[in-house]
Motif scaffolding. Structure first.
Motif: not given
Length: 217
Positions: A4-10, A12-20, A41-47, A54-56
């Motif tokens: 997956x290389x498409x844009x991040x949704x809100x 997904x950003x929220x899931x990323x923040x809560x997990x970190x 999310x079927x994305x790489x850990x690097x992504x 960069x954003x969150x």
């Protein structure tokens, strides 16, 4: 394969923040959080790492600081519990060993006198065994001294046993208090997590309102 290389949704950003943030509170690594989010999310850990840095992350600086503080408090509470438990175990071992030591100490057995001779009315009767046919005053003194030392040692061990039992009870009480403090901290952490999620929702509503106002203008 994660492609997956498409844009991040809100969401997904929220899931990323809560997990970190959860990994930070629990003492985990951000890399582990990126890998978990990548699997979901079927994305790489690097992504995921690039998105976070960069954003969150800049949106959750305060939440990151709170999570780090909670991790330190939880670690201190666990360390106190471990030290208290180690002290309790050591004292319990000493208490268990004392009865064995006491049982190993045997008082001198008194031999039944085969013959008693009274020397005079002013001198106490002296008892001796017919096996040896003699008993000196030095033997009597040595016997009494040995008996007194062993009796004194057993009394000392008994007092030490009682002291260790009291100390053991005090440490167990301290251990219970630390357990209660840890449970209290965990409850506070749950409350903070709920407040944090509420804050995220409020911030999201405010962002949406701002977007709508910009569109209207």
């Amino acid at each position: 394969m994660k492609v997956r290389q498409d844009a991040w949704s809100h969401e997904e950003d929220l899931l990323l923040a809560e997990t970190v943030l959860r990994y930070i509170r629990d003492g985990g690594t951000q890399l582990g959080a990126f890998e978990e989010v990548g699997d979901k999310l079927n994305r790489t850990s690097a992504a995921c790492g690039f998105r976070w840095n960069a954003e969150v992350r800049k949106k959750y600086e305060h939440a990151v600081a709170v999570a780090k503080k909670q991790r330190k408090e939880k670690k201190r509470a666990l360390d106190k519990m471990k030290k208290s438990q180690q002290s309790t175990d050591a004292i319990s071992m000493e208490v268990e060993l004392i009865p064995a030591v006491n049982s190993a100490i045997k008082r001198p057995k008194k031999e039944e006198p085969l013959l008693t001779i009274e020397l005079s009315e002013e001198v106490a009767p002296v008892k001796y065994s017919a096996v040896t046919n003699q008993l000196t005053l030095d033997d009597c003194i040595q016997f009494l001294q040995t008996y007194q030392k062993e009796s004194s040692y057993q009394d000392t061990m008994q007092l030490e046993n009682e002291r260790l039992k009291r100390e053991n009870q005090a440490l167990q009480q301290k251990n219970m208090e630390l357990q209660q403090q840890l449970e209290k901290l965990e409850k506070q952490q749950d409350v903070i997590q709920e407040d944090y999620q509420m804050l995220v929702k409020i911030m999201e509503r405010a962002r949406k309102l701002t977007v709508l106002e910009d569109e209207v203008m």
